[in-house]
Design an enzyme around this catalytic site. Sequence first.
Site, PDB file in Angstrom:
ATOM      1  N   LYS B  36       0.858  -1.201   0.000  1.00  0.00           N
ATOM      2  CA  LYS B  36       0.000   0.000   0.000  1.00  0.00           C
ATOM      3  C   LYS B  36       0.887   1.242   0.000  1.00  0.00           C
ATOM      4  O   LYS B  36       1.951   1.251   0.640  1.00  0.00           O
ATOM      5  CB  LYS B  36      -0.847  -0.065   1.283  1.00  0.00           C
ATOM      6  CG  LYS B  36      -1.894   1.004   1.471  1.00  0.00           C
ATOM      7  CD  LYS B  36      -2.634   0.751   2.810  1.00  0.00           C
ATOM      8  CE  LYS B  36      -3.840   1.655   2.989  1.00  0.00           C
ATOM      9  NZ  LYS B  36      -4.586   1.315   4.232  1.00  0.00           N
ATOM     10  N   SER B 113      -9.210   1.263   3.454  1.00  0.00           N
ATOM     11  CA  SER B 113      -8.379   2.050   2.577  1.00  0.00           C
ATOM     12  C   SER B 113      -7.341   1.227   1.834  1.00  0.00           C
ATOM     13  O   SER B 113      -6.730   1.744   0.913  1.00  0.00           O
ATOM     14  CB  SER B 113      -7.703   3.165   3.370  1.00  0.00           C
ATOM     15  OG  SER B 113      -6.826   2.629   4.348  1.00  0.00           O
ATOM     16  N   SER B 137      -9.351  -1.034   7.677  1.00  0.00           N
ATOM     17  CA  SER B 137      -8.825  -0.886   6.322  1.00  0.00           C
ATOM     18  C   SER B 137      -8.185  -2.133   5.728  1.00  0.00           C
ATOM     19  O   SER B 137      -7.886  -2.153   4.533  1.00  0.00           O
ATOM     20  CB  SER B 137      -7.827   0.282   6.267  1.00  0.00           C
ATOM     21  OG  SER B 137      -8.507   1.515   6.358  1.00  0.00           O
TER      22      SER B 137
END
Lengths: 396, 396
Positions: B36, B113, B137
């Site tokens: 990420k 996320s 997330s």
Amino acid sequence: MADIINAFVDGGEFRIEGAAQGSLANPLTGRSFVAKDLFDVAGYPTGGGNPDWQRDNPTPTAHAWAVQTLLDAGASLIGKTITDEVSLGILGENPFYGTPLNSAAPDRVPGGSSSGTAAAVAAGLCDTGLGSDTGGSVRVPASFCGLYGIRPTHGRLDLTGMLPQAPSSDTTGWFARDAATFRDVSSVLLGETIDTSTPTRLVIAVDAFGFCEPETTRALSPLVEALAGLVDDVTEEVMAPQGLSVWGRAQRTLQPAEAWATFSDWVERTNPRLAFNVARGLVMGSQVPEADWHWANMMRREVRARLEYLLPPGTVLAMPTTPFPAPKKGLPLAEQNRLRDLILCLCAHGGLAGLPQVSIPGGLVDGAPVGLSILAGRMEDARLISLACALENART
Amino acid sequence: MADIINAFVDGGEFRIEGAAQGSLANPLTGRSFVAKDLFDVAGYPTGGGNPDWQRDNPTPTAHAWAVQTLLDAGASLIGKTITDEVSLGILGENPFYGTPLNSAAPDRVPGGSSSGTAAAVAAGLCDTGLGSDTGGSVRVPASFCGLYGIRPTHGRLDLTGMLPQAPSSDTTGWFARDAATFRDVSSVLLGETIDTSTPTRLVIAVDAFGFCEPETTRALSPLVEALAGLVDDVTEEVMAPQGLSVWGRAQRTLQPAEAWATFSDWVERTNPRLAFNVARGLVMGSQVPEADWHWANMMRREVRARLEYLLPPGTVLAMPTTPFPAPKKGLPLAEQNRLRDLILCLCAHGGLAGLPQVSIPGGLVDGAPVGLSILAGRMEDARLISLACALENART
């Protein structure tokens, strides 16, 4: 040159010729203008200073009324100019398109939200330009860039094709570098012949001069004296008995709430990308309590009553347009917001009362321009233009 | 393929080979992973899902701890993946970089996320991937994309080089498509051999199953039964006597306030461009009253006490990861926020109590995946992994 000024939006430089002259020359033949990217120009997107607004709205097929009116008068449109996002800003820094250059003070902001129009006119890229003024968006960049600028009587001009923000305060305004051009453009947009008759009485707003920085008051005083020399009678008055900050707070309640009403559908539907401070302003607008809105409207009535009392026909009021010249570029948000609110205290009467106001190039503070404003009663716009012309003649 | 998935940030596809194998094969040799875009990768910008964060922060010169640990174990890094802006989002729609494809349900959001990591793993572009979980997330995209995902014990992993959001809730998590890969990666990141011993007692959170949509409860029930078959003792309990919504509200008070503390310097200094809803969340965080924050911290103590009471060593709790499968893409903000808060009620305990949780591919609702979660006491992460492996074996 245009690249350095950064006045135009992407793809916003083009040329649309004004109407060809007939048997009589059109009044603006040979003059060029720009339009803030809130105004529709047929065949060009209306971006409103934000890429997602541009994406989410169809390209207009007709010119805005003000654009069409200037073209019909013979002026040529040379481009669309950068604005603070959906006109929400007073300093003129737009993180999507950059900050237009204030050529009178290159390390300072141009003022907003009509930033690109002011920058283009100040740099001589065009003769005049269209802006909008809801909470100061013509008056402030006029002051910061050393230009003539007008916020006309609210409701006087047709706003068709201009992206709204807070309709109870929105106006179309314009800029020029010299009084003669300013007069010619004003005559076309106001639809009124502007003769040489000037007001006979001057009110000096002592609270407004007291509110601004002492250097600004000093820089403007020669022009105030010159103005006094043009009238029969001069008095000093408190403009805002309730307080300029009370007026500022009322406008800072009404305008964001109304802007939220204007933009909330778009915002909630599309989740647009916005500079944080623009988003924060919208959130604040969404949070205005009903009671605050209600009492701010009461104050608006008092502001209207006070200014109508002070400004019978033939009377003009003088005040600083802004409390200081343009701030430096790139300040932290807390400082930007502090300065915005100080500016707003001197601008709030415009949106609250809707009276016409002209900002005149006033003086220099640390080499940066600051404007002197003259206000008059409703529909007395032409008298302000006449006085600006007389004042320029008196100075030269 | 990678283009269709839209998992990677701009310029975020590259290859850094894992450590060459020594006398013994490294445990992850031949495995590939993504990180990420909150994780530092030396020589590549850390964008945090926002172009202005990327602009305002130097390119890192060292790998984040989790990235380095996977590389040292022999896995190869193949790119950096899209995240909701500075990890503030739960649906996985990023207007700057687009929405990564949920290949298990292409018309639905991937969840966020850690959206790009989940999308890349789900599409088979890599074997595993790093995400972060503050308020859900990792768990939410694992549920929505049909993956294994872990939120480990808070404070257990070294978060060096991972962009923080709310440090009292932040964790590094990871995803995999199958239990064996999930176990191997978990062993490396937890630094613990994962044997086959499994918990002996199962608590079914009846309030959590009652909170979620009936279709979700039905879809998960075969897996709950399979889970029950792996333990000696099964009981039903109310997980949150105070209410899952009370827990949700506490986390929705603490986390935004802490996120504002994390990001306010950057925001106030640089006025970054943000999606409106991200900006609104930050503004809400800035407005949390001190007393609300104080009492939310009291509730956090109660959540910790409740879950520690429910989860002695050897006990595991089962609950739905999310109340429904992934919502459709492009919903209006009001609907997005309504769904977000429903999701949050089932995720809040993670940030509040910091206990380890694994989401397991659970079932399908209208053809879209939804996950079953198992929770255990502090530092019992490995037992959750063992149980996930045993459950996969029991199903096949």
